[in-house]
Structure formats: C-alpha cells, structure tokens
Scaffold this motif. Structure first.
Motif, PDB file in Angstrom:
ATOM      1  N   UNK A 174      36.205 -55.058 -44.099  1.00 35.08           N
ATOM      2  CA  UNK A 174      36.755 -54.571 -45.359  1.00 35.08           C
ATOM      3  C   UNK A 174      38.016 -53.735 -45.112  1.00 35.08           C
ATOM      4  N   UNK A 175      38.518 -53.796 -43.903  1.00 37.83           N
ATOM      5  CA  UNK A 175      39.751 -53.095 -43.587  1.00 37.83           C
ATOM      6  C   UNK A 175      39.561 -51.672 -43.101  1.00 37.83           C
ATOM      7  N   UNK A 176      38.351 -51.268 -42.873  1.00 34.93           N
ATOM      8  CA  UNK A 176      38.111 -49.919 -42.399  1.00 34.93           C
ATOM      9  C   UNK A 176      36.630 -49.612 -42.437  1.00 34.93           C
ATOM     10  N   UNK A 177      36.314 -48.333 -42.412  1.00 38.52           N
ATOM     11  CA  UNK A 177      34.915 -47.955 -42.443  1.00 38.52           C
ATOM     12  C   UNK A 177      34.552 -47.404 -43.810  1.00 38.52           C
ATOM     13  N   UNK A 178      33.264 -47.305 -44.046  1.00 35.50           N
ATOM     14  CA  UNK A 178      32.728 -46.770 -45.300  1.00 35.50           C
ATOM     15  C   UNK A 178      32.371 -45.314 -45.062  1.00 35.50           C
ATOM     16  N   UNK A 179      32.774 -44.453 -45.987  1.00 35.25           N
ATOM     17  CA  UNK A 179      32.392 -43.043 -45.922  1.00 35.25           C
ATOM     18  C   UNK A 179      31.880 -42.633 -47.291  1.00 35.25           C
ATOM     19  N   UNK A 180      30.629 -42.155 -47.337  1.00 34.63           N
ATOM     20  CA  UNK A 180      30.010 -41.741 -48.595  1.00 34.63           C
ATOM     21  C   UNK A 180      29.214 -40.461 -48.371  1.00 34.63           C
ATOM     22  N   UNK A 181      28.902 -39.795 -49.468  1.00 33.38           N
ATOM     23  CA  UNK A 181      28.214 -38.514 -49.373  1.00 33.38           C
ATOM     24  C   UNK A 181      26.693 -38.642 -49.307  1.00 33.38           C
ATOM     25  N   UNK A 182      26.136 -39.719 -49.850  1.00 37.88           N
ATOM     26  CA  UNK A 182      24.675 -39.846 -49.879  1.00 37.88           C
ATOM     27  C   UNK A 182      24.226 -41.150 -49.237  1.00 37.88           C
ATOM     28  N   UNK A 183      22.993 -41.139 -48.777  1.00 39.25           N
ATOM     29  CA  UNK A 183      22.434 -42.326 -48.153  1.00 39.25           C
ATOM     30  C   UNK A 183      22.236 -43.442 -49.190  1.00 39.25           C
ATOM     31  N   UNK A 184      21.928 -43.070 -50.434  1.00 42.72           N
ATOM     32  CA  UNK A 184      21.762 -44.070 -51.486  1.00 42.72           C
ATOM     33  C   UNK A 184      23.076 -44.804 -51.754  1.00 42.72           C
ATOM     34  N   UNK A 185      24.169 -44.071 -51.762  1.00 45.99           N
ATOM     35  CA  UNK A 185      25.478 -44.684 -51.972  1.00 45.99           C
ATOM     36  C   UNK A 185      25.838 -45.583 -50.790  1.00 45.99           C
ATOM     37  N   UNK A 186      25.500 -45.156 -49.577  1.00 52.68           N
ATOM     38  CA  UNK A 186      25.771 -45.973 -48.397  1.00 52.68           C
ATOM     39  C   UNK A 186      25.038 -47.309 -48.492  1.00 52.68           C
ATOM     40  N   UNK A 187      23.775 -47.264 -48.854  1.00 57.91           N
ATOM     41  CA  UNK A 187      22.992 -48.499 -48.978  1.00 57.91           C
ATOM     42  C   UNK A 187      23.596 -49.403 -50.041  1.00 57.91           C
ATOM     43  N   UNK A 188      24.006 -48.841 -51.166  1.00 54.06           N
ATOM     44  CA  UNK A 188      24.572 -49.680 -52.235  1.00 54.06           C
ATOM     45  C   UNK A 188      25.894 -50.314 -51.804  1.00 54.06           C
ATOM     46  N   UNK A 189      26.734 -49.578 -51.087  1.00 51.23           N
ATOM     47  CA  UNK A 189      28.009 -50.139 -50.624  1.00 51.23           C
ATOM     48  C   UNK A 189      27.750 -51.239 -49.592  1.00 51.23           C
ATOM     49  N   UNK A 190      26.837 -50.998 -48.675  1.00 53.84           N
ATOM     50  CA  UNK A 190      26.513 -52.009 -47.658  1.00 53.84           C
ATOM     51  C   UNK A 190      25.981 -53.270 -48.330  1.00 53.84           C
ATOM     52  N   UNK A 191      25.119 -53.121 -49.322  1.00 54.09           N
ATOM     53  CA  UNK A 191      24.561 -54.287 -50.020  1.00 54.09           C
ATOM     54  C   UNK A 191      25.662 -55.086 -50.724  1.00 54.09           C
ATOM     55  N   UNK A 192      26.607 -54.403 -51.335  1.00 54.89           N
ATOM     56  CA  UNK A 192      27.717 -55.102 -51.997  1.00 54.89           C
ATOM     57  C   UNK A 192      28.531 -55.886 -50.971  1.00 54.89           C
ATOM     58  N   UNK A 193      28.856 -55.259 -49.852  1.00 55.43           N
ATOM     59  CA  UNK A 193      29.640 -55.929 -48.815  1.00 55.43           C
ATOM     60  C   UNK A 193      28.839 -57.083 -48.206  1.00 55.43           C
ATOM     61  N   UNK A 194      27.550 -56.885 -47.986  1.00 52.32           N
ATOM     62  CA  UNK A 194      26.707 -57.930 -47.402  1.00 52.32           C
ATOM     63  C   UNK A 194      26.651 -59.176 -48.285  1.00 52.32           C
TER      64      UNK A 194
END
Length: 104
Positions: free
Chosen positions: A41-61
C-alpha cells in the motif's frame, strides 16, 4: 495496559496475519503493520487501537491484488512521474551538479 498484554496481543495478531509484520510502539502508543509485498500500500499502517489495526488489515487483505505492470509504490522517483511516461527511470546528473562539488 500491561506490557504482557501487548505481547500477547502482538503474538495473536502475528498468528492471525502471518504474512504481515506487526508491532506495538511503546513510545508512540500506536500499532504498526507492514503488509506483504503483494499487498503493498506504499508504506506501513499506523493506528492508535488494535481494533482499527484489524479493520485496516482486513480491508487491505480483501482488496483486489494490484497489477504488476503498475509503478512500484515503494520507489519514490515514481511518485513524480505520471503513469505511461516514456522517459527512462534514472537520470544522469553531471558531477558538477552534485551538492558539495568544487568544480566550476
């Protein structure tokens, strides 16, 4: 949250998404994830909560895989060129133009 809980969450995330590089930054208090190369995706993902991290990973996946003929998003020089630009990827620069050159 205790550090042991963060370690357990990180281990669980790494098992759930084995192709991703995932870590928690204690200095920032944020979660980080680097996707696998085919999901770049051109870089890394940085988020404040684990729930947001999971949702971003699921979208990218679940996003369609990108076409390999596209420009490589990790190559910063490609960001300055429009797609289909016929110019070569690298430019030669005279030594005189280099920073710190003493040539006149």
């Amino acid at each position: 949250m205790p550090a042991d809980d963060r370690v357990a969450e990180t281990v669980a995330l790494r098992r759930r998404y084995p192709r991703w590089t995932i870590w928690f930054g204690p200095a920032t208090g944020h979660w980080f994830a680097l996707p696998p190369r085919d999901r770049d995706i051109g870089g890394l993902v940085e988020v404040a909560t684990i729930q947001k991290l999971i949702s971003v990973i699921e979208v990218v996946q679940h996003a369609p895989l990108h076409d390999d003929s596209r420009q490589d998003l990790r190559n910063p020089s490609d960001l300055l060129r429009p797609e289909g630009d016929p110019r070569p990827r690298t430019r030669r620069v005279p030594v005189d133009a280099w920073p710190g050159s003493i040539s006149r």
